[in-house]
Design a protein around this motif. Structure first.
Motif, PDB file in Angstrom:
ATOM      1  N   ASP A 191      -3.689   5.913  -8.729  1.00 49.77           N
ATOM      2  CA  ASP A 191      -3.291   5.693  -7.343  1.00 49.77           C
ATOM      3  C   ASP A 191      -2.186   4.648  -7.260  1.00 49.77           C
ATOM      4  N   LEU A 192      -2.237   3.680  -8.176  1.00 49.37           N
ATOM      5  CA  LEU A 192      -1.245   2.604  -8.163  1.00 49.37           C
ATOM      6  C   LEU A 192       0.036   2.991  -8.909  1.00 49.37           C
TER       7      LEU A 192
ATOM      8  N   ALA B  51      -4.594  11.040  -1.159  1.00 53.60           N
ATOM      9  CA  ALA B  51      -4.185  10.218  -2.305  1.00 53.60           C
ATOM     10  C   ALA B  51      -3.785  11.069  -3.499  1.00 53.60           C
ATOM     11  N   ASN B  74       0.232   9.520  -8.822  1.00 54.38           N
ATOM     12  CA  ASN B  74       1.225   8.476  -9.080  1.00 54.38           C
ATOM     13  C   ASN B  74       2.586   8.799  -8.485  1.00 54.38           C
ATOM     14  N   ASP B  77       3.677   8.063  -2.361  1.00 55.67           N
ATOM     15  CA  ASP B  77       3.876   6.717  -1.842  1.00 55.67           C
ATOM     16  C   ASP B  77       2.703   6.314  -0.961  1.00 55.67           C
ATOM     17  N   ASN B  79      -1.271   4.302  -1.166  1.00 57.32           N
ATOM     18  CA  ASN B  79      -2.207   3.514  -1.968  1.00 57.32           C
ATOM     19  C   ASN B  79      -3.573   3.463  -1.302  1.00 57.32           C
ATOM     20  N   THR B  80      -4.578   3.268  -2.140  1.00 60.75           N
ATOM     21  CA  THR B  80      -5.947   3.335  -1.652  1.00 60.75           C
ATOM     22  C   THR B  80      -6.672   2.016  -1.885  1.00 60.75           C
ATOM     23  N   GLY B 100       0.520  -2.206 -10.113  1.00 62.28           N
ATOM     24  CA  GLY B 100       1.386  -1.142  -9.602  1.00 62.28           C
ATOM     25  C   GLY B 100       2.863  -1.444  -9.821  1.00 62.28           C
ATOM     26  N   ALA B 148      -3.068  -3.105  -3.113  1.00 62.63           N
ATOM     27  CA  ALA B 148      -2.512  -1.887  -2.526  1.00 62.63           C
ATOM     28  C   ALA B 148      -1.239  -2.177  -1.741  1.00 62.63           C
ATOM     29  N   ASN B 151       2.576  -2.846  -3.067  1.00 63.84           N
ATOM     30  CA  ASN B 151       3.472  -1.747  -3.430  1.00 63.84           C
ATOM     31  C   ASN B 151       4.242  -1.178  -2.242  1.00 63.84           C
ATOM     32  N   PRO B 153       3.263   0.704   0.386  1.00 61.10           N
ATOM     33  CA  PRO B 153       3.070   2.153   0.522  1.00 61.10           C
ATOM     34  C   PRO B 153       3.454   2.624   1.921  1.00 61.10           C
ATOM     35  N   LEU B 156      -1.509   3.479   3.849  1.00 64.47           N
ATOM     36  CA  LEU B 156      -2.586   2.807   3.133  1.00 64.47           C
ATOM     37  C   LEU B 156      -3.902   3.482   3.515  1.00 64.47           C
TER      38      LEU B 156
END
Lengths: 289, 354
Positions: A191-192, B51, B74, B77, B79-80, B100, B148, B151, B153, B156
């Protein structure tokens, strides 16, 4: 049962442990001390041991003949460990990902060979490896080779036997640690932004390291001493530490030298366990219980 | 509002269990959307599909207008924040948060700056070198959020992030999360089974049941104007009264229920006279009288309880329906087992399941 009587029972437990300690002292510690003492004594001219202190047994180990045996054993043990790790890691890892039914079946398949004596299973390999044996017939039948390969009594045969005998230990060690692995951590890594490979290298490997190391310990230590495999599949051409010790005890009857070899072997294996503990901070071997 | 995330006709089954049945929703940029529903309703599966940790059987996922249905996790864009936090136990707080960025080979100086910023944002500055096992539940949760958001995102995803915290900390974190979301302007898709939490934090709530959205709307819409009896009960703890419409006049429906007549405002969907209907009314809107009037249902008082400054009166209608009335303070006028009349304003009665 009242509290009072329970208390009394507890204090009585202490006496119950005495036989266990006596047993351990007599049959584990005793022989070890005996062996250690023996390794510093001299060999008698005709029979037995003379009570004269000497370091010559240890010095003798470094004579090229014997030292090479150590090097050969070490080479075989390292190769065996590397191959079992390469085969056993994916095996144990994917086994942990199976359904509970699949796990049971695989576990059974891994354990079933143990129900037959290891010595007998090694004779099975002779049938496969010997000239014009199963493997030769198969390869020649497929036209891959035109004459027998003479695989039996060669280094590869011994290696295969070693890997075969010790692989289950590696599989079980890896399986046991993979089973406890929190897969959500791998998902978190993905996920990252990590690819499958990156997640494997940065998360899975690190978290299964205790299993890897205990597998290495469980395979490496016995592979230094499994003399019967070298005998059966190596045809006596391969002298390993295990064979050497056995020969010194039974054939040559040089017990002090055999003791010195054993002490060195024990120091070597203790060193490996010490490294294992330093790296993993785990007291028990993963997967051993 | 620009749409940042869209789910179009998503379906998903595990074995023979249909977990998601035709899920469609558009989520706006900077929106705080909550998926509300009991455990096992499919909320987490939706999150995992967004995700990329799960692939839908049917339907498409669009992120910022791009179809990402088949994209690896991956490559998204998004994140969890996982329910169990999923912090890497072999890394300290700093390394967890930087994970990340390091995977994406961000410049070292920038990593340090952004990690420090993220730590400050979740008020954990100075905890850089701690390991997850040295942190409390609330702190772990903050680290998970920092890991998270560092990064940046587009969306989220938060899977019951406050589930493991005690009530007091939960309340505090609810406010903090909401503030954080407003400040960062990141779209949040938030999962909870706690309706209070959903109402407190969300811009919109999607109420889920057995793999479908029962209702999507603002907290006020979902709370005050439930579309189904399920939403009325789950979100508003509303009472449900069954009856038959008699007439509809001036936008108000008269309904004959067991033991009397009640009125309810008619909204977007029109009932026809003579129709069997269900009416939702929240307990705080119920008034009780000792004598009958023009509208009102006869009921019997079963039990009175008093807790937290609220008095709850448990009533039973003639057809056996249980109804709860609540009010602030204590009213000692009523005796158990006495006969009463309950009524409510027409605009407090909501016709559901139409």
């Amino acid at each position: 049962m009242t509290i009072k009587s329970r208390k009394k029972n507890k204090s009585n437990l202490w006496y119950g442990v005495i036989p266990l300690y006596l047993f351990t002292l007599t049959f584990v510690c005793g022989p070890l001390i005996y062996m250690l003492v023996l390794s510093f004594l001299s060999r008698a001219e005709v029979w037995g041991v003379e009570k004269v202190f000497t370091l010559s047994n240890y010095i003798k180990i470094f004579e090229p003949v014997y030292f090479n045996t150590f090097i050969e054993s070490l080479k075989l043990a390292l190769l065996t460990t590397a191959i079992t790790l390469l085969v056993g890691y994916p095996f144990g890892y994917f086994m942990a990902k199976l359904s509970s039914r699949g796990k049971k079946v695989m576990m059974l398949l891994v354990i079933v060979p143990f129900w037959t004596n290891a010595l007998i299973r090694m004779y099975g390999w002779i049938i496969i490896f010997r000239s014009n044996g199963l493997l030769d017939k198969l390869l020649m039948g497929l036209g891959l080779t035109d004459k027998p390969l003479k695989l039996l009594y060669s280094f590869p045969a011994v290696l295969v036997g070693m890997v075969y005998a010790l692989l289950p230990f590696m599989i079980l060690a890896i399986y046991s640690v993979s089973e406890k692995l929190d897969w959500s951590l791998v998902e978190a890594a993905r996920d990252l932004g990590a690819t499958r490979l990156q997640a494997f290298l940065t998360i899975t490997i690190k978290l299964t390291l205790p299993g890897i190391l205990s597998g290495v310990v469980l395979v490496f230590i016995p592979s230094m001493g499994l003399f019967f495999i070298a005998d059966i599949l190596g045809g006596g051409k391969f002298m390993l530490v295990g064979n050497l010790i056995r020969d010194q005890v039974i054939t040559t009857r040089n017990w002090p030298f055999a003791s010195a070899l054993s002490v060195l072997l024990m120091i070597l294996t203790s060193l490996i366990i010490w490294i294992y503990r330093r790296v993993t901070h785990v007291k028990d071997l993963e997967g051993l219980v | 509002m620009d749409t940042i995330l869209e789910l179009r006709n998503i379906t998903k089954s595990f074995g023979k269990t249909e977990v998601l049945k035709d899920i469609s929703i558009q989520i706006g940029k900077g929106e705080f959307l909550t998926l509300l529903g009991p455990s096992g309703c499919g909320k987490t599966t939706i999150l995992r599909i967004i995700a990329g940790l799960e692939e839908p059987d049917g339907g498409r996922v669009f992120l910022n207008g791009v179809d990402v249905t088949e994209a690896e996790p991956n490559k998204r864009d998004v994140n969890t924040v996982f329910q169990n936090y999923a912090l890497f136990p072999h890394m300290n707080v700093e390394d967890n948060i930087a994970y990340g960025l390091r995977i994406r080979k961000t410049d070292k100086k920038e990593i340090a700056a952004r990690v420090a910023q993220a730590l400050e944002l979740v008020q954990l500055s100075g905890y850089n070198k701690r390991y997850p096992h040295e942190l409390s539940g609330g702190q772990k949760q903050r680290v998970a959020i920092a890991r998270a958001i560092v990064n940046n995102p587009k969306v989220l995803l938060l899977d019951e992030p406050l589930g493991a915290l005690d009530l007091q900390l939960r309340r505090q974190m609810q406010m903090e999360l909401k503030r954080l979301q407003k400040r960062l302007g990141i779209t949040f898709v938030y999962i909870t089974h706690d309706q209070e939490e959903a109402i407190n934090m969300s811009d919109r709530i999607a109420v889920m049941r057995d793999g479908v959205f029962e209702q999507i709307g603002t907290p006020a819409q979902v709370y005050d104007l439930p579309k189904t009896s399920y939403v009325a009960e789950f979100v508003g703890n509303a009472n449900l009264i069954h009856g038959r419409t008699i007439e509809i006049k001036d936008g108000v429906a008269s309904i004959e229920a067991a033991g009397g007549l009640v009125k309810a405002t008619v909204r977007d969907k029109q009932p026809v006279p003579g129709m069997e209907v269900t009416l939702a009314v929240r307990s705080e809107n119920i008034k009780l009288y000792t004598c009958s009037s023009q509208t009102g249902i006869k009921c019997r008082l079963k039990e009175i309880s008093f807790a937290g400054g609220m008095q709850k009166i448990f009533l039973q209608l003639e057809d056996g329906t249980e109804v709860v009335s609540s009010s602030l303070g204590m009213n000692l006028a009523f005796e158990p087992n006495s006969e009463l009349y309950m009524s409510f304003d027409a605009n407090h009665g909501v016709l559901v399941d139409l």
